[in-house]
Design an enzyme around this catalytic site. Structure first.
Site, PDB file in Angstrom:
ATOM      1  N   ARG A  94     -19.439  15.961 -10.853  1.00  0.00           N
ATOM      2  CA  ARG A  94     -19.726  15.560  -9.476  1.00  0.00           C
ATOM      3  C   ARG A  94     -21.226  15.583  -9.233  1.00  0.00           C
ATOM      4  O   ARG A  94     -21.868  16.631  -9.373  1.00  0.00           O
ATOM      5  CB  ARG A  94     -19.015  16.537  -8.539  1.00  0.00           C
ATOM      6  N   SER A  95     -21.838  14.423  -8.958  1.00  0.00           N
ATOM      7  CA  SER A  95     -23.261  14.311  -8.677  1.00  0.00           C
ATOM      8  C   SER A  95     -24.079  14.869  -9.852  1.00  0.00           C
ATOM      9  O   SER A  95     -23.991  14.339 -10.954  1.00  0.00           O
ATOM     10  CB  SER A  95     -23.578  15.027  -7.353  1.00  0.00           C
ATOM     11  N   MET A  96     -24.849  15.929  -9.654  1.00  0.00           N
ATOM     12  CA  MET A  96     -25.584  16.515 -10.777  1.00  0.00           C
ATOM     13  C   MET A  96     -24.648  16.853 -11.927  1.00  0.00           C
ATOM     14  O   MET A  96     -25.002  16.712 -13.102  1.00  0.00           O
ATOM     15  CB  MET A  96     -26.323  17.780 -10.328  1.00  0.00           C
TER      16      MET A  96
END
Length: 252
Positions: A94-96
């Site tokens: 998720r994201s990073m």
């Protein structure tokens, strides 16, 4: 299976399913923790062993030094995840966390371990580049960013003492992701990019650029919502993951 190599420090299993035919390893977003994936674990527990990463510097690892380099994090995580490949394994980042999952996959493929799928959620491809400097802002500036992204519990943002405890980890994570790349490398596993159609951090075009980072199949799925589309669209995302997990078991 008994997992060693520090997995008790790095991995959280909220609903252990050691006999499940497939595993899902979840990588949190910047400032996030393993508990973000508790609902995913609960939803998939009947047929999947879900393990969520707990990065240093937060929750029960708060006393440990933060790691502000994606490569260093991936180097430390890869040997922890490697023993899990006694059955098909999928990564969800998720994201990073999508970038960390990608870098861990690169390292593990060199050891003969290839994920059955890499879900890259809410993150532009490693080869894309934006100039961002949230990690260089003062505390108020970072808090403003967190509120804008709507990814932090309102209770945390309203609790001064709690907020001051988590800010160092958040700043470190932002430094790690904002100083990463661009990277043009590829992995051998399929990639599914998931993106909100109103995400200010990742455009659909930037998410679609993940296709150049795999030598296998690529798919992109767009959802209505912003950077944290995942919370209101959880049922849809879990359904997508469940189908992919079934396919991995059939192939594996």
């Amino acid at each position: 299976m008994t997992v060693t190599d520090g997995s008790d420090l790095w991995l959280r299993r909220f609903h252990p399913a050691s006999d499940a035919p497939v595993r899902l390893v979840c990588f949190p977003h910047a400032g996030g923790s393993a508990t973000f994936y508790f609902p995913v674990s609960a939803a998939l527990q009947s047929g999947c062993d879900v393990a969520a990463l707990q990065y240093p510097g937060r929750q029960d690892r708060r006393s440990e030094p933060n790691v502000d380099d994606i490569g260093v994090l991936a180097d430390r995580i890869a040997p922890v995840v490697a023993p899990l490949f006694d059955r098909p394994v999928m990564f969800f980042g998720r994201s990073m966390g999508a970038v960390i999952a990608f870098e861990v996959a690169r390292r593990l493929e060199g050891q003969g371990h290839t994920p059955a799928m890499l879900f890259a959620s809410g993150r532009r491809a490693p080869s894309t580049r934006r100039v961002e400097n949230v990690h260089q802002r003062d505390d108020d500036g970072i808090v403003a960013e967190m509120k804008a992204m709507s990814g932090t519990d309102a209770q945390v943002l309203g609790d001064e003492e709690l907020l001051r405890m988590v800010l160092p980890a958040i700043r470190s994570d932002y430094r790690a992701i904002e100083t990463y790349g661009p990277v043009a490398a590829t992995v051998e596993c399929p990639i599914t990019a998931l993106v909100g159609d109103a995400d200010p951090k990742t455009t659909v075009l930037e998410a679609d650029a993940w296709r150049s980072h795999t030598t296998a199949a690529f798919h992109i799925q767009t959802f209505r919502g912003g950077h944290f589309y995942l919370s209101p669209r959880a049922a849809e995302v879990i359904s997508l993951m469940r189908e992919a997990l079934r396919s991995a078991v059939a192939v594996g």
